[in-house]
Design a protein around this motif. Structure first.
Motif, PDB file in Angstrom:
ATOM      1  N   GLY A 196       0.806  -1.219   0.000  1.00 18.32           N
ATOM      2  CA  GLY A 196       0.000   0.000   0.000  1.00 18.32           C
ATOM      3  C   GLY A 196       0.833   1.261   0.000  1.00 18.32           C
ATOM      4  N   ILE A 197       1.898   1.268   0.795  1.00 15.76           N
ATOM      5  CA  ILE A 197       2.772   2.442   0.849  1.00 15.76           C
ATOM      6  C   ILE A 197       3.508   2.614  -0.479  1.00 15.76           C
ATOM      7  N   ALA A 198       3.961   1.501  -1.032  1.00 10.99           N
ATOM      8  CA  ALA A 198       4.651   1.573  -2.327  1.00 10.99           C
ATOM      9  C   ALA A 198       3.713   2.104  -3.405  1.00 10.99           C
ATOM     10  N   THR A 199       2.469   1.653  -3.391  1.00 12.89           N
ATOM     11  CA  THR A 199       1.484   2.131  -4.368  1.00 12.89           C
ATOM     12  C   THR A 199       1.203   3.611  -4.163  1.00 12.89           C
ATOM     13  N   ALA A 200       1.106   4.046  -2.904  1.00 19.96           N
ATOM     14  CA  ALA A 200       0.830   5.448  -2.602  1.00 19.96           C
ATOM     15  C   ALA A 200       1.954   6.355  -3.094  1.00 19.96           C
ATOM     16  N   ILE A 201       3.201   5.971  -2.824  1.00 16.43           N
ATOM     17  CA  ILE A 201       4.338   6.796  -3.253  1.00 16.43           C
ATOM     18  C   ILE A 201       4.480   6.786  -4.773  1.00 16.43           C
ATOM     19  N   ALA A 202       4.256   5.613  -5.391  1.00 12.83           N
ATOM     20  CA  ALA A 202       4.364   5.531  -6.848  1.00 12.83           C
ATOM     21  C   ALA A 202       3.303   6.392  -7.533  1.00 12.83           C
ATOM     22  N   ALA A 203       2.098   6.437  -6.962  1.00 14.95           N
ATOM     23  CA  ALA A 203       1.005   7.168  -7.604  1.00 14.95           C
ATOM     24  C   ALA A 203       0.909   8.627  -7.164  1.00 14.95           C
ATOM     25  N   GLY A 204       1.137   8.905  -5.877  1.00 19.00           N
ATOM     26  CA  GLY A 204       0.946  10.256  -5.354  1.00 19.00           C
ATOM     27  C   GLY A 204       2.218  10.974  -4.983  1.00 19.00           C
ATOM     28  N   GLY A 205       3.361  10.289  -5.080  1.00 21.38           N
ATOM     29  CA  GLY A 205       4.633  10.920  -4.737  1.00 21.38           C
ATOM     30  C   GLY A 205       4.916  10.845  -3.241  1.00 21.38           C
ATOM     31  N   PRO A 206       6.118  11.245  -2.809  1.00 19.37           N
ATOM     32  CA  PRO A 206       6.506  11.184  -1.395  1.00 19.37           C
ATOM     33  C   PRO A 206       5.571  11.969  -0.475  1.00 19.37           C
ATOM     34  N   GLY A 207       4.910  13.004  -1.001  1.00 19.95           N
ATOM     35  CA  GLY A 207       4.005  13.805  -0.178  1.00 19.95           C
ATOM     36  C   GLY A 207       2.857  13.014   0.407  1.00 19.95           C
ATOM     37  N   ALA A 208       2.495  11.877  -0.225  1.00 17.59           N
ATOM     38  CA  ALA A 208       1.393  11.052   0.282  1.00 17.59           C
ATOM     39  C   ALA A 208       1.697  10.530   1.684  1.00 17.59           C
ATOM     40  N   VAL A 209       2.978  10.358   1.998  1.00 18.74           N
ATOM     41  CA  VAL A 209       3.375   9.849   3.316  1.00 18.74           C
ATOM     42  C   VAL A 209       2.956  10.818   4.417  1.00 18.74           C
ATOM     43  N   PHE A 210       3.121  12.116   4.161  1.00 21.78           N
ATOM     44  CA  PHE A 210       2.725  13.132   5.156  1.00 21.78           C
ATOM     45  C   PHE A 210       1.247  13.008   5.496  1.00 21.78           C
ATOM     46  N   TRP A 211       0.418  12.836   4.472  1.00 21.49           N
ATOM     47  CA  TRP A 211      -1.023  12.764   4.704  1.00 21.49           C
ATOM     48  C   TRP A 211      -1.411  11.477   5.421  1.00 21.49           C
ATOM     49  N   MET A 212      -0.653  10.433   5.227  1.00 19.20           N
ATOM     50  CA  MET A 212      -0.890   9.212   5.985  1.00 19.20           C
ATOM     51  C   MET A 212      -0.558   9.425   7.463  1.00 19.20           C
ATOM     52  N   TRP A 213       0.543  10.107   7.734  1.00 23.20           N
ATOM     53  CA  TRP A 213       0.903  10.419   9.114  1.00 23.20           C
ATOM     54  C   TRP A 213      -0.180  11.264   9.780  1.00 23.20           C
ATOM     55  N   LEU A 214      -0.600  12.304   9.076  1.00 23.77           N
ATOM     56  CA  LEU A 214      -1.594  13.221   9.629  1.00 23.77           C
ATOM     57  C   LEU A 214      -2.903  12.492   9.926  1.00 23.77           C
TER      58      LEU A 214
END
Length: 496
Positions: free
Chosen positions: A111-129
């Motif tokens: 899921g994280i790999a798919t999120a970064i591949a599709a939405g870029g590294p910024g998707a990680v911030f929104w997951m944290w939030l």
């Protein structure tokens, strides 16, 4: 004849029929519809519901998910049989592990790999939030599940369907939620978990998708899951309380090793995450492809806060006060996203292997990233981790679904037929299409979340009164003990 092409009679007709269907235009129209519905739900409905509900409960509880961490650690030490009885009960720790087993799955890797591949590294911030904000939603839903749980022989069961029926006086809406959960976890999530472990194997088998091996892997997973789910809730509690800590610890240790050996890259990685959080990689494709939406979507899939799944495990615990299990479940959200998802994110971004949606994403992206850091042994470790993550999730997913099957119809024949359909979904998932399994899982969990969020918002006053009751007793130096009548309730089974 090569063994990879061996035409096992029991599998080949199924594989051929799947290939034939996928060549037809109707299949692609169905794919387009799933993609459209997925984007619509998260862009225009769920993003507002998830964030709004999390903020609402965070403010009303004064961020209970953060300020009561010390209480959580002491609650986890409590034993289910503290009264000295011989009856086996599910402890707070086991309930935490059952819910974590479902939360912590291949979504934390793929899921994280798919999120970064599709939405870029910024998707990680929104997951944290979303994890921090969503912790309050997890507290609310799990507290309600404890309040309205019911006795089932020596065990307890409950969840959104139960508090919707009892507190909102709507059995029809409760049944609707149960149907949504059963479809999501038994068929959507279990199919996806099975697919993800299958997708880790093309590295080992040439032309993997054109061989019999996806069917073989699906069969193996189905058989192993069947051995567990026909054993009952206590076997589920035991297996997940052993497997989850071990697999999570090993995976985190790998992440720490990769991170610490590349520690000079960390400032750049964090700068990249924060700088791209509001700079959507896929802006040309609209808001649905942004880091915001993809991060929230993958965050929900990963930690399930507010979705209505973890309350089914929370209800099974024997505790002296509902708020105790509500607090424990906030920790599960943090373990899932802030620890395990971050482990994957760091390994991917440190590697500097470029992920790209539809080209290199999911499990193969993680395998390549870890390989670049520690060599080929990393691929084997990820494959092993995927198996354990997937298996624990298959077990946790089934437990949630079983509780809701019993809510609709508590019948042994119905339950056994349902168990068989779960195993069929696991078998088929290993042979499925990437887009189909992810879209279907996203849509089904979206329907669940919509129903549950409306319910927990409508019942917010009960949650707040329960929390105040807990805090009042703690301030008085007591071990909080709950009585429904103390907060004006007379519609519970277990707290009279």
């Amino acid at each position: 004849m090569d063994f990879h092409d061996l035409p096992f009679v029991c599998f080949c007709p199924l594989r051929v029929s799947i290939k034939t269907i996928q060549k037809k235009g109707d299949f692609y129209m169905f794919q387009d519809f799933l993609t459209w519905l997925n984007d619509f739900m998260y862009t225009y409905i769920l993003i507002f519901l998830l964030v709004g509900c999390g903020l609402y409960y965070s403010i009303r509880t004064r961020f209970v998910q953060v300020r009561k961490i010390k209480d959580v650690l002491s609650i986890l030490k409590e034993k289910a049989n503290s009264d000295g009885s011989d009856t086996k009960q599910v402890s707070s720790f086991q309930a935490l592990m059952i819910s974590t087993a479902s939360r912590v799955g291949t979504g934390n890797i793929a899921g994280i790999a798919t999120a970064i591949a599709a939405g870029g590294p910024g998707a990680v911030f929104w997951m944290w939030l979303m994890a921090v904000i969503g912790g309050s939603s997890a507290f609310a839903e799990s507290t309600l599940a404890q309040i309205y749980k019911v006795k089932d022989g020596a065990d307890f069961r409950g969840g959104p369907s139960y508090y919707i029926e009892r507190a909102l006086h709507s059995r029809k809406l409760g049944i609707l939620f149960s149907i949504a959960l059963i479809a999501c976890f038994s068929y959507g999530f279990n199919g996806l978990q099975s697919y993800n472990i299958s997708s880790a194997l093309p590295y080992y088998i040439a032309n993997y998708n054109d061989t019999i091996w996806p069917a073989v892997i699906g069969l193996i997973l189905a058989v192993l899951t069947g051995l567990v789910i026909f054993g009952g809730v206590h076997r589920i509690g035991f297996i997940t309380s052993v497997i989850v800590p071990i697999m999570a610890t090993c995976y985190i240790l790998l992440g720490l090793f990769v991170t610490l050996t590349n520690i000079t890259q960390l400032p750049g990685v964090f700068a990249l995450i924060f700088s791209e959080a509001l700079n959507p990689k896929a802006i040309a494709g609209g808001f649905a492809g942004s880091a915001v939406v993809i991060g929230i979507k993958r965050g929900l899939f990963s930690n399930e806060a507010g979705m209505g799944s973890a309350p089914n495990a929370a209800a099974s615990a024997l505790v002296s006060h509902p708020a105790k299990q509500g607090l424990v479940q906030t920790l599960s959200v943090f373990i899932d996203t802030l620890v395990i998802c971050s482990t994957t994110a760091m390994m991917l971004l440190i590697s500097q292997v470029p992920g790209e949606s539809g080209v290199l994403d999911g499990i193969p992206y993680v395998q390549e990233a870890v390989k670049s850091s520690i060599g080929e042994v990393g691929i084997h470790f990820i494959t092993l981790a995927i198996f354990f993550f997937a298996f624990s999730s298959l077990v946790g997913n089934y437990y949630y679904a079983e509780s809701n099957i019993r809510f609709i119809k508590d019948n042994k024949i119905v339950l056994n037929v349902f168990r068989c359909t779960c195993l069929i979904a696991i078998f088929l998932g290993a042979q499925a299409d990437f887009s189909t399994v992810w879209n279907l899982a996203d849509i089904l969990m979206g329907f669940m979340a919509i129903i549950n969020i409306f319910a927990i918002l409508a019942l917010s006053n009960i949650v707040i009164r329960t929390l105040k009751n807990y805090e009042t007793q703690k301030k008085a130096g007591k071990d909080p003990v709950f009585k429904a009548s103390d907060i004006g309730l007379d519609n519970t089974d277990c707290w009279k």
